[in-house]
Design a protein around this motif. Structure first.
Motif, mmCIF file in Angstrom:
data_model
loop_
_atom_site.group_PDB
_atom_site.id
_atom_site.type_symbol
_atom_site.label_atom_id
_atom_site.label_comp_id
_atom_site.label_asym_id
_atom_site.label_seq_id
_atom_site.Cartn_x
_atom_site.Cartn_y
_atom_site.Cartn_z
ATOM 1 N N LEU A 45 0.816 -1.207 0.000
ATOM 2 C CA LEU A 45 0.000 0.000 0.000
ATOM 3 C C LEU A 45 0.856 1.268 0.000
ATOM 4 O O LEU A 45 0.424 2.313 -0.501
ATOM 5 C CB LEU A 45 -0.930 0.012 1.213
ATOM 6 N N GLU A 46 2.041 1.193 0.546
ATOM 7 C CA GLU A 46 2.924 2.359 0.577
ATOM 8 C C GLU A 46 3.304 2.824 -0.824
ATOM 9 O O GLU A 46 3.494 4.017 -1.061
ATOM 10 C CB GLU A 46 4.202 2.027 1.363
ATOM 11 N N THR A 47 3.409 1.896 -1.767
ATOM 12 C CA THR A 47 3.946 2.234 -3.088
ATOM 13 C C THR A 47 2.946 2.109 -4.233
ATOM 14 O O THR A 47 3.177 2.640 -5.316
ATOM 15 C CB THR A 47 5.159 1.350 -3.403
ATOM 16 N N VAL A 48 1.849 1.410 -4.021
ATOM 17 C CA VAL A 48 0.918 1.158 -5.119
ATOM 18 C C VAL A 48 0.235 2.458 -5.568
ATOM 19 O O VAL A 48 -0.070 3.339 -4.753
ATOM 20 C CB VAL A 48 -0.143 0.114 -4.703
ATOM 21 N N GLU A 49 0.003 2.599 -6.862
ATOM 22 C CA GLU A 49 -0.719 3.743 -7.403
ATOM 23 C C GLU A 49 -2.215 3.600 -7.117
ATOM 24 O O GLU A 49 -2.741 2.487 -7.008
ATOM 25 C CB GLU A 49 -0.494 3.840 -8.910
ATOM 26 N N VAL A 50 -2.894 4.736 -7.023
ATOM 27 C CA VAL A 50 -4.326 4.730 -6.720
ATOM 28 C C VAL A 50 -5.109 3.914 -7.737
ATOM 29 O O VAL A 50 -5.971 3.106 -7.368
ATOM 30 C CB VAL A 50 -4.883 6.174 -6.668
ATOM 31 N N ASP A 51 -4.826 4.095 -9.004
ATOM 32 C CA ASP A 51 -5.573 3.385 -10.047
ATOM 33 C C ASP A 51 -5.366 1.882 -9.950
ATOM 34 O O ASP A 51 -6.305 1.099 -10.147
ATOM 35 C CB ASP A 51 -5.160 3.885 -11.433
ATOM 36 N N THR A 52 -4.141 1.467 -9.663
ATOM 37 C CA THR A 52 -3.856 0.029 -9.521
ATOM 38 C C THR A 52 -4.592 -0.540 -8.319
ATOM 39 O O THR A 52 -5.169 -1.634 -8.391
ATOM 40 C CB THR A 52 -2.346 -0.206 -9.379
#
Length: 340
Positions: free
Chosen positions: A166-173
């Protein structure tokens, strides 16, 4: 080593007194199915020989009952990702030489069997649900009802916890994951709210953010249910493992052997249903240029579907969404009918 190839007689087992509080779902129905019986009441006096696999040992409910119906020369291989489940399995293996413990996903089934020199199985079963000890242990991160780290890994010895992702994932992903694996209609809104959080160190905080962001609460269902399911499925590659496991069953289940799989949500059940339907009625080959192409063999008998009884649901509410699908390996050829 990622897995063990023999009962660990000399390895001290972890204490498991507090880890056995788990009611195996559809217990007798699953064991009967993998033995090719309509019910265990029909079990013959002579116990069954052969090689069996429990692809998801959990706390061993299905395995223990199956062992009680197996002959002394039978073998049972048990798989699990969870180190705590493996500790329980090692205790069982230490007291029963028929048991071999494999700490790995059932998606490695064919490779692990090859390592052991095993080509075919008499029966193959799996329970795809998260076990009660996993849910009830807040530190594992599976539950939004108990506080703990946002982990959600089945195997805590490898891979990335959900909090790190969750720290690195993009919002759309993230939104795509919530929609695809949780069937969450409000995935975009929830994803934006999650990404606005300062940290991901608490399951209760995460659940509360999802709850506030969710615009349409379903009666009797926590608004974080589908989002937590989606993140767990994604981080553990659960659907990919199920697809791989099912395809490998075509290679490893012997003719007349049985495949029995329990699922708990529609994403899994749909895969199992479609897989068994596809391979229980044969298929035309991809090369449609052939005149009147013959069908491929039918690999499984018509599958049967069994749900929990009212008594089981009353005693174990977590069983209410479970479905058991089972089929026998047949290899029945299709004969092309022609006019004449």
């Amino acid at each position: 080593m990622p897995y063990n190839t023999a009962p660990l007689q000399d390895t001290p087992a972890a204490p498991v007194a507090e880890t056995l509080n788990h009611d195996a779902v559809l217990l007798e129905e699953t064991v009967a199915a993998v033995l090719g019986l309509k019910s265990l009441a029909q079990a013959p006096a002579k116990k069954t020989s052969g090689i069996f696999v429990d692809g998801t040992f959990g706390r061993g409910g299905h395995s223990r009952l199956l062992l009680s119906h197996l002959a002394e020369d039978a073998r049972l291989l048990v798989f699990d990702k969870d180190p705590e489940a493996i500790a329980v399995a090692n205790e069982l293996a230490a007291s029963d030489s028929r048991v071999t413990v494999i700490h790995d996903s059932f998606a490695t089934l064919q490779a692990r069997l090859a390592d052991l020199g095993i080509e075919k199985l008499t029966g193959l079963m799996a329970d795809l649900g998260v076990s009660s000890p996993q849910i009830d242990d807040g530190s594992r991160g599976f539950s939004f009802m108990r506080d703990g780290a946002v982990d959600m890994r089945m195997d805590t010895t490898r891979g990335q916890p959900v909090s790190a992702w969750l720290e690195t994932v993009e919002v759309d992903t993230l939104a795509d994951v919530l929609y695809e694996f949780g069937e969450e209609r409000h995935s975009r809104r929830i994803a934006r709210a999650i990404k606005e959080m300062d940290s991901y160190d608490s399951t209760l905080k995460l659940a509360e953010v999802i709850k506030v962001a969710h615009p349409n609460w379903q009666k009797g269902k926590h608004p974080a249910t589908q989002s937590f399911q989606a993140m767990r499925i994604f981080i553990n590659n659960e659907l990919g493992d199920v697809d791989s496991f099912l395809e490998q069953s075509l290679e490893v289940v012997a003719t007349d052997g049985w495949l029995a799989v329990i699922s708990f949500h529609s994403l899994e059940d749909r895969r199992i249903k479609q897989f068994l339907q596809r391979h229980s009625r044969g298929q035309y080959p991809e090369d449609q240029n052939l005149p009147m192409p013959p069908k491929r063999p039918r690999y499984f008998s018509k599958p049967k579907r069994i749900g929990p009884s009212a008594a089981e649901v009353k005693g174990n509410p977590r069983s209410r969404s479970a479905w058991l699908r089972a089929a026998q390996r047949t290899d029945t050829p299709y004969v092309l009918e022609t006019e004449g």
